[in-house]
Design a protein around this motif. Sequence first.
Motif, mmCIF file in Angstrom:
data_model
loop_
_atom_site.group_PDB
_atom_site.id
_atom_site.type_symbol
_atom_site.label_atom_id
_atom_site.label_comp_id
_atom_site.label_asym_id
_atom_site.label_seq_id
_atom_site.Cartn_x
_atom_site.Cartn_y
_atom_site.Cartn_z
ATOM 1 N N LEU A 367 8.808 4.596 3.520
ATOM 2 C CA LEU A 367 9.706 4.656 2.369
ATOM 3 C C LEU A 367 10.565 3.395 2.238
ATOM 4 N N LEU A 370 7.839 0.109 1.124
ATOM 5 C CA LEU A 370 6.770 0.324 0.156
ATOM 6 C C LEU A 370 6.269 -0.987 -0.423
ATOM 7 N N GLY A 371 7.182 -1.927 -0.633
ATOM 8 C CA GLY A 371 6.781 -3.214 -1.193
ATOM 9 C C GLY A 371 5.847 -3.938 -0.244
ATOM 10 N N SER A 374 2.284 -2.060 -0.030
ATOM 11 C CA SER A 374 1.444 -1.778 -1.195
ATOM 12 C C SER A 374 0.834 -3.046 -1.770
ATOM 13 N N GLY A 377 -0.054 -1.523 -6.349
ATOM 14 C CA GLY A 377 0.451 -0.163 -6.497
ATOM 15 C C GLY A 377 -0.152 0.845 -5.536
ATOM 16 N N LEU A 378 -1.035 0.402 -4.656
ATOM 17 C CA LEU A 378 -1.629 1.328 -3.698
ATOM 18 C C LEU A 378 -1.090 1.060 -2.297
ATOM 19 N N VAL A 379 -0.840 2.138 -1.558
ATOM 20 C CA VAL A 379 -0.292 1.996 -0.213
ATOM 21 C C VAL A 379 -1.451 1.819 0.775
ATOM 22 N N ARG A 381 -3.160 2.399 3.950
ATOM 23 C CA ARG A 381 -2.963 3.428 4.965
ATOM 24 C C ARG A 381 -3.012 2.859 6.378
ATOM 25 N N ARG C 192 -2.471 8.124 -3.323
ATOM 26 C CA ARG C 192 -2.775 6.858 -2.673
ATOM 27 C C ARG C 192 -1.782 5.777 -3.071
ATOM 28 N N ARG C 194 1.847 3.869 -4.529
ATOM 29 C CA ARG C 194 3.249 3.697 -4.226
ATOM 30 C C ARG C 194 4.100 4.690 -5.024
#
Lengths: 520, 340, 326
Positions: A367, A370-371, A374, A377-379, A381, C192, C194
Amino acid sequence: MTKAPDPRLPASQPAVELRGIVKTYGASQALRGADLVLHPGQIHGLVGQNGAGKSTIIRILAGIEQADPGSGLVQVFGEAVSHPSPEEMERRGIHFIHQDRLLVPTATVAEAIALGQEPKFGPFYNGRRATRQAEALIRRHFGLDIPGNRLIRDLSAAEQKIVQISRALASDARVLVLDEPTAALVRREVESLFSVLRNLRSRGLSILFISHYMDEIEEICDHVTVFHDGRHVASHPVASTSIPEIVTEMVNREVGELYPRRSHAPGAVVLKVEGLGRDGAFSDVGFELRAGEVLGISGLLGSGAKEILATLFGLAPADHGRVTLEGRPYAPGSVRAAVSRGVVLVPEDRRRQGVSVSHSIRENITLGNLGLLSRLGLVSRSSERSLAGRGIADLSIRTTGPDQKVAALSGGNQQKVVLSKWLSSGARVYLLDEPTVAVDVGAKVEIYTVLNRLASEGAAVIVLSSDLLELAGLCDRALIIHRGRIAGRFEGETLRPELMLAAASGATPHLPGPNMKGAA
Amino acid sequence: MTLAQTEITLPGPGPGRVRAWTATLSGGDVTRLVALATVALVFIGFAVTTRGFFTSWNILNVIEQSAIPGILALAMALVILTGGSDVQTGGIDLSLAANMGLSAAIFAVALRAGWGEPAALAATLGAGMLVGVVNGLAVVRLGILPLLATLAMSNIVGGLELVLTENTVIPATSPILNVLSAGSFLGLSSLTWVLILVSTLAAVILHASPPGLRLYATGGHPEAARAAGVSVGRLILGSYAVAGFTAAFAAILSVSRLSASSTGTGEMLLSILAAALLGTVFSRRGVPTVAGTLIAVLFIGFLSNGFQLKGLSSNWVSGVQGALILAVVAATALNRRKGG
Amino acid sequence: MSIALPRAGLIGERLAASALLIAFAGLFLFFALSAPAFLTAGNLKNILVNNVAILGVVAIGMTFVVKSGGIDLSTGVALDAAGFGFAFALTAAIAAPLAISLGLAAALVVGAVNVLLIARLRLNPFLATLALLFIGQSAQRLLTGGGSPIYLGNRSYADVLGAIGRSDLLGIPTPVIVLALVAALAFVILHRGRLGREISAIGAAPEAAHYSGISTTFVLARVWLIAALLSGIAGILLTATVRSYIPMSGNGYLLDAIGAAFIGTTLRRDGRPSVHGTLIGVLLLGVVRNGLLLIGWNFYWQQVGIGVLVFAVLALSYGLRREGRH
């Protein structure tokens, strides 16, 4: 109606006697032959680290849980209790004052006290009599006039505590069990609570006082029992022991140093605050903070100390003055802006503001990053997993794994999750608001070590704490805020709790005695 | 040496639900005064500008029309005040209106099938209460979110009503229905008297009896109530059961008024809910009360009546209700922000 | 230190999480065996087009909202707004692509109001959208002269409506393709992406999310716009399928959408809403509605059946989870 307990009870007969209590949960033993003996007219402190068995023995005393069959002895005023239950224990005069102020916020004072044993007029609730009784009860025991028709939610924390105790007194309590009663009370309120407790003690009540605050134990208790690892390890009069001795018994080893030493090698100025002010909160606050420094801030409730932190974290904008962060002007209009400049906060209300308890450690650490984690826009894993693994290893968070829910962690480990959330985020300035509140002694030391490490790695750290001993032990320098202004700067030789306390209360320096106040 | 434990947080049953409303004249008081003033102003406004509004006939008529929604709104208020007023996780009964529809159908069908009046009454009230008990068990024993449990129940109950009536109006007459529909006493109709009696009973139980105190305690802070020896689960279960019974009671009133069962009663749900929620602004504690609920129901009643008399399209009515809810919610939220 | 859960609890929790799948599989099997017409390509397609596609799109929008800690009672209003805008534009002889855009824009207006009320002013979502539901009813009555439908039976619309509502791509009807696209995109965003993490954090711990530097307002704004947009897409699909705009028809999806989203939460052990859970919830409702029809239950009994089913899934899931906790 309340009867004053008979003060002529022989002092030799204990009010409560628990002997050799064993309590097993599944495979683990929470209590392994614990003793606890309370006498009438005594304030008895109970201390121990989290997990030492304090809360289990209280729950057994309150009848909420039962000791393992065949183990130990539960005696109340000389009578063995064969089938303890909450109702049975209350009938015998044992009342449990829960740490959370368990009161209905929308009820009136009179209703809160009467609930469960309402005075009646025929089949009806006699509100007028309930109000009269409540007011009389509070006046008699506490010397206070709290109108019976005020709503609980409009009362201060201390007044709510008083209502809670009044509930117990209204039903003829002879033993009061107070679990962390001073949490969320300001100093003045703590003092009036203490004078109430002394008053009750003089009426022959037996009071069990559970607290994390050693100074409170020293101030209010006659006797202290120390728990460690499911049993009592010591029980002695407070007068014949000392805080360091108690702490040593609690951790059951020599605490070399509660506050680990750290080499003090400050670098460049990171944060420069000049004439900072927010109308109605604080004004004319100025200081410089260098990389590698730990700055303490403290002040009484409403002094504005907390608001300074809030302003630096972008929660409330400043009205005056100027802040420079690493050479560039810094005036965050939002938390987001603050975080993006590398200024982060470890909040006091950990379970609400620090972590999301229903999320895993991994998700909580992510949390704050995140920047970083990602792309488009996808994290990612895999990076998320390795970051969480690093955080857990780095701060030695005690857990079954990164996917464990934060709710299952102890306070200290939760705090480490909050810290590790920021470790990888490139934060430059750490603001910590009461970082060790509700954290046990062992974990406190670990958190101090983390803070020291942060500083030695070049971060600038500001710690706000009401624990002046902590400030003196942990910080390089400290600012004391009084009525919205800096009332004193303390460093080196002057960084001493008693001097800071004097500055905080706006008084000329003097050393406060332990028993200086009478009835409120 | 502890200097001060900073920041006082008020205990609340959930995050953000109860904030400090500051001392003395709290935000709640201001909201309450503004709300009451609004009601009075709207009433006076209609009275001055609208012919036929401020006549005893019209006023009595509106009160009579408000009897059924009023009684249902009281049932909703009971469930909300016992289950807690957080609309998302607290007490709510979304099957209330559908339950009334089903009960009305049962009553009409039973009479049509030649059942005696007592048997038909017993079957109706029993069925309504059964629905409530099932709701209560789902919430208390199974721990299903009330919103979801009663939502599913409203589907079941609505379907059963359709099965029973095949979506037709079933006419019904019986002596007691005649008394209810045509009787009057001291110039007030039977329905008005029923509303007065039900409200009085509710007020006595909720506001002047130990069980009432415990019901509010259960809704306000269940753990605190439990710690004080209140059987929280039983009271919550009871609140749903009584709400179900009340829905069946309202169904009998509705059958008497229309001399038939009616379709589409489910549509009443939202305005009942709106009334129960609006009613909370008239209370100092921000909880549902009998008086507050009645004021809200009558206010909505007078509002649509005034519109009608003014010749405004009835299409406006639900919009105005919506705007009212919004105004109340916004005012409460802004107040809370200022206070907290 | 964590305390080992008793084994029975874990099994209970696992069972609770799979209650939904078991119920779905069991009912599917039951209908396949008892109604010969059930397991035919034509019928399965029929289920997807008529019972699943539109509700699915709406329910996925609801999933976003529920995950952010809210609930959307105005979903039908946005759906109707799009239907009205689309139908009105077509009758005004506006070209189809523009008409669709106008419809979606109308839905987004509803979304924007929610953004203002919920993301900006922080009003309680249940109450704010309840108010909007009332206002939406009035608005539609006023716009349609008391609630009369706009019929699009005219031949000139047939092509457009057919393309959206009826046509196939490789044998797959357009509404189903739309649902598949929406679901795939939603899955990526929510599980998936943010944004999904931010939504989840705000739903579970709004203050902790704020203190982590997440802009609650912006995230919630996106949630409510996405929900409105999806309702809008559903509104266009509905209007094209039934070839008319019928005022307040969107409300018919409200309860099922909430039901599906919450049924879906029982799929996961942590009880969080998910796109796949919601889809299974929608499929369950669709299959049961269709299956009950095929085994000869009339519309009324179907409603009872659906209600009982939802109730049973909830009871099973919550009940077992509760057992697991003790």
